[in-house]
Design a protein around this motif. Structure first.
Motif, short mmCIF file in Angstrom:
data_model
loop_
_atom_site.label_atom_id
_atom_site.label_comp_id
_atom_site.label_asym_id
_atom_site.label_seq_id
_atom_site.Cartn_x
_atom_site.Cartn_y
_atom_site.Cartn_z
N ARG A 519 0.90 -1.27 0.01
CA ARG A 519 0.01 -0.05 -0.01
C ARG A 519 0.90 1.46 -0.11
O ARG A 519 1.98 1.20 0.60
CB ARG A 519 -0.98 0.04 1.27
CG ARG A 519 -2.00 -1.00 1.39
CD ARG A 519 -2.74 -1.02 2.44
NE ARG A 519 -3.88 -2.19 2.34
CZ ARG A 519 -5.00 -2.12 1.94
NH1 ARG A 519 -5.35 -0.98 1.27
NH2 ARG A 519 -5.66 -3.26 1.88
N THR A 520 0.30 2.28 -0.93
CA THR A 520 1.26 3.61 -0.83
C THR A 520 1.04 4.06 0.61
O THR A 520 0.10 4.26 1.30
CB THR A 520 0.56 4.39 -1.84
OG1 THR A 520 -0.85 4.58 -1.65
CG2 THR A 520 0.72 3.79 -3.05
N THR A 521 2.14 4.87 0.93
CA THR A 521 2.43 5.29 2.42
C THR A 521 1.97 6.94 2.20
O THR A 521 1.79 7.46 3.35
CB THR A 521 3.66 5.41 3.12
OG1 THR A 521 4.75 6.09 2.13
CG2 THR A 521 4.18 3.64 3.02
N GLY A 522 2.21 7.50 1.15
CA GLY A 522 1.80 9.11 0.97
C GLY A 522 3.09 9.72 1.12
O GLY A 522 3.10 11.01 1.06
N ALA A 523 4.12 9.19 1.43
CA ALA A 523 5.39 9.82 1.57
C ALA A 523 5.74 10.49 -0.04
O ALA A 523 5.67 9.88 -0.87
CB ALA A 523 6.60 8.78 2.04
N ARG A 524 6.64 11.46 0.10
CA ARG A 524 7.05 12.00 -1.26
C ARG A 524 8.51 12.18 -1.20
O ARG A 524 8.97 13.72 -1.25
CB ARG A 524 6.12 13.25 -1.57
CG ARG A 524 4.81 13.04 -1.99
CD ARG A 524 3.70 13.70 -1.18
NE ARG A 524 3.90 15.05 -1.88
CZ ARG A 524 2.95 16.06 -1.52
NH1 ARG A 524 1.94 15.85 -1.06
NH2 ARG A 524 2.97 17.24 -2.05
N PRO A 525 9.33 11.64 -1.05
CA PRO A 525 10.83 11.54 -0.85
C PRO A 525 11.65 11.76 -2.15
O PRO A 525 12.90 12.25 -1.83
CB PRO A 525 11.48 10.48 -0.01
CG PRO A 525 10.56 9.52 -0.51
CD PRO A 525 9.17 9.84 -0.99
N GLY A 526 11.24 11.82 -3.39
CA GLY A 526 11.54 11.80 -4.38
C GLY A 526 12.19 13.33 -4.80
O GLY A 526 11.65 14.41 -4.36
N ARG A 527 12.95 13.53 -5.81
CA ARG A 527 13.38 14.78 -6.26
C ARG A 527 13.81 14.83 -7.71
O ARG A 527 14.20 13.54 -8.23
CB ARG A 527 14.51 15.37 -5.51
CG ARG A 527 15.62 14.37 -5.22
CD ARG A 527 16.41 14.89 -3.88
NE ARG A 527 17.54 13.74 -3.78
CZ ARG A 527 18.85 14.08 -4.32
NH1 ARG A 527 19.20 14.84 -5.13
NH2 ARG A 527 19.66 12.96 -4.00
N ALA A 528 14.13 15.99 -8.23
CA ALA A 528 14.57 16.11 -9.62
C ALA A 528 16.26 15.60 -9.46
O ALA A 528 16.90 16.36 -8.67
CB ALA A 528 14.59 17.16 -10.35
N LEU A 529 16.45 14.69 -10.32
CA LEU A 529 18.09 14.39 -10.56
C LEU A 529 18.68 15.18 -11.57
O LEU A 529 18.34 14.93 -12.97
CB LEU A 529 18.14 12.87 -10.51
CG LEU A 529 17.48 12.12 -9.62
CD1 LEU A 529 17.72 10.59 -10.10
CD2 LEU A 529 18.03 12.23 -8.36
N ARG A 530 19.15 16.17 -11.19
CA ARG A 530 19.79 16.95 -12.24
C ARG A 530 21.52 16.91 -12.82
O ARG A 530 22.20 16.33 -12.00
CB ARG A 530 20.15 18.49 -11.54
CG ARG A 530 18.65 19.33 -11.26
CD ARG A 530 18.87 20.32 -10.49
NE ARG A 530 17.67 21.08 -10.23
CZ ARG A 530 16.67 20.94 -9.33
NH1 ARG A 530 16.90 19.96 -8.58
NH2 ARG A 530 15.65 21.74 -9.19
#
Length: 539
Positions: A519-530
């Motif tokens: 199940r999805t947790t709602g966490a949003r730890p991703g980011r743009a990899l530049r």
């Protein structure tokens, strides 16, 4: 907002498939503060995840994603995280929303409504690539994202929808905007050579731009000119551009479709092998399904879309233009339909923007034509007018033998090419990665589990130049998937395309769980990899 990172977690007794293609092995794996800090027996931590009987793999990388708006509108991104995807490559097919200006953005929004939707209550607060990547970071998203500078968007900025070669000044503008996008963090350039305005570019223009991409260590990801009658010529052109410029080449959604290409994947792979033998830096991706997916407007001949959406709609109301379009799609073979005469029985409506057209979803153009007592072309043209070019379709034009042959190639990686809008989008948006693992690896044995995972992790990470990602190794970022190898499968179907995968237990992005117990947790730890400068990425 981004979730907090668990300080120490151990996956105990995992079957590790490390992303290199090497044989699996059993070990404990520890993560601390977003990094892999230990691999071996007897590791401990405050949080222990029982991984006995489960495979621990690097997070999957979607090399061809169309989440450019979806990632901002629904940043928990369940379509992808439930498959185990931890990084996506955006800006595909030569068309996306950066770089833009106040003139091109509204036109692009309209042109891309079928791919991405066109939300009204939305803040379009960016114009350049750096601004777009900053918006991803400010939003806080569930997965990491890389970006390709879209050639069609560059062309719009420099010369609108003109069907001609650029002037020296216009070409300079494109080169400058491309270089700035690469400096801002993009990993390369995409092109859409069967979409307007990218299809108006000749080889010389692409050579000039790929020379810029090569200077910054990026790669060219073309949607080439034809996947039908001119497929091999189109692939050969892309390889020739790579030879002439030294620019790395990634053949996106590498397919051989339509009746003219049944059983001909081997000819494409011979071209690929010769290029590799000659030193061309070449990779490719594919999705594990037979139908393709695009907009209904993409089937129009290129001249009919010159000048942008408003000019296109004007032509669709003109009897002389309609007859010319009819001849090209029914008799000659439109360049928008890859030089193949359109078979309306293979064109299935998957989404519409206009509510009164909802009943057309799931039906083929041929079925609608028979029901209405009209020709397929008449239905096609009127759907485009009434839906203002926003209709999306499935194209049932693929061949199983080609799909399997291409996925076996050593240069192969995985891309979903999934559209996330519409009433019945292609299930590849929710099912690509588990379909490789379940159907093609476990059930059919086309790829071993280790080979399939390498195509989703280590190999695409190497193409993208991602620093310390794509492998399970000490010091690498903790983008991880824990799955049941006996149960993982795609549940999404053409009738029910938004069903999450089965068998994917836990997914971590930068050390934070975005999926726990399926199940999805709602966490949003991703980011743009530049790309911070030539050949490097931010950590």
């Amino acid at each position: 907002m981004a979730g907090g990172r668990a300080p120490d977690t151990v996956f105990r007794g995992a079957t590790v498939v490390d992303g290199t293609g090497a044989d699996r092995y059993r070990a404990d794996v520890r993560i601390t503060d977003g990094l892999i800090t230990g691999i071996g027996p007897g590791l401990d931590a405050p949080t222990v995840v029982d991984a006995d009987g489960l495979v621990l793999a690097p997070g999957f990388i979607d090399m061809h994603a169309h989440s450019d708006l979806a990632l901002l509108l629904e940043p928990e991104h369940p379509a992808k995280v439930t498959q185990g995807v931890t990084c996506e490559v955006l800006g595909q097919d030569g068309l996306s929303y950066a770089p833009v200006d106040d003139t091109t953005l509204p036109a692009l929004r309209r042109q891309l409504a079928g791919w991405n939707g066109d939300p009204e209550a939305f803040d379009w607060d960016w114009r350049g690539v750096a601004d777009y990547l900053d918006r991803i970071d400010r939003t806080g998203v569930a997965v990491n994202a890389c970006y390709l500078v879209p050639h069609g968007s560059l062309r719009m900025l420099a010369m609108g929808w003109a069907n001609r070669p650029p002037t020296p000044a216009e070409l300079d503008r494109m080169r400058q905007e491309l270089a700035q996008g690469l400096l801002d963090g993009a990993v390369g350039m995409s092109s859409g050579l069967s979409y307007t305005p990218g299809m108006y570019a000749d080889t010389a223009e692409l050579v000039e731009l790929c020379t810029v991409v090569a200077a910054y260590g990026g790669f060219h990801a073309p949607h080439q000119r034809s996947y039908g009658a001119g497929a091999l010529d189109g692939y050969a052109e892309m390889v020739e551009i790579a030879r002439r410029t030294g620019c790395a080449l990634h053949l996106t959604h590498a397919t051989m479709n339509f009746g003219v290409n049944r059983g001909r994947a081997g000819e494409l792979l011979e071209l690929v092998d010769q290029a590799l033998a000659d030193g061309v830096d070449l990779t490719l991706d594919s999705y594990p399904y037979l139908p393709g997916s695009t907009t209904l407007a993409a089937l129009l001949p290129s001249w009919a879309t010159e000048g942008g959406p408003e000019a296109t709609l004007t032509r669709l109301a003109d009897p002389a233009a309609r007859e010319r379009i009819r001849y090209e799609v029914e008799e000659k073979g439109s360049d928008g339909c890859h030089g193949v005469v359109t078979d309306w029985a293979t064109i299935q409506i998957s989404g519409v923007r206009t509510a009164e057209l909802a009943r057309t979803v799931g039906r083929t153009v041929a079925e609608l034509a028979a029901e209405q007592g009209r020709s397929g072309t008449e239905v096609f043209l009127d759907l485009l007018r009434r839906d203002e070019l926003a209709t999306t379709i499935l194209q049932h034009v693929g061949h199983e033998e080609n799909v399997r042959a291409i996925m076996r190639h050593p240069a192969h990686t995985v891309g979903s090419d999934g559209l996330l809008v519409g009433a019945r989008p292609h299930p590849r948006a929710w099912g690509t990665f588990p379909r490789y693992l379940g159907h093609y690896s476990r059930e059919l044995g086309v790829l071993t589990l280790e080979e399939a995972i390498a195509r989703m992790t280590g190999r695409p990470a190497a193409r993208l130049g991602l620093h310390r990602r794509g492998l399970i190794a000490p010091g690498h970022h903790a983008d991880l998937v824990l799955l049941d190898p006996e149960k993982v499968r795609d549940a999404a179907t053409f009738e029910h395309p938004r069903l999450p995968a089965e068998g994917v237990q836990h997914v971590y992005v930068n050390g934070t769980a975005v999926v726990r117990q399926g199940r999805t947790t709602g966490a949003r730890p991703g980011r743009a990899l530049r790309r911070t400068d030539r050949g490097t990425r931010s950590l």
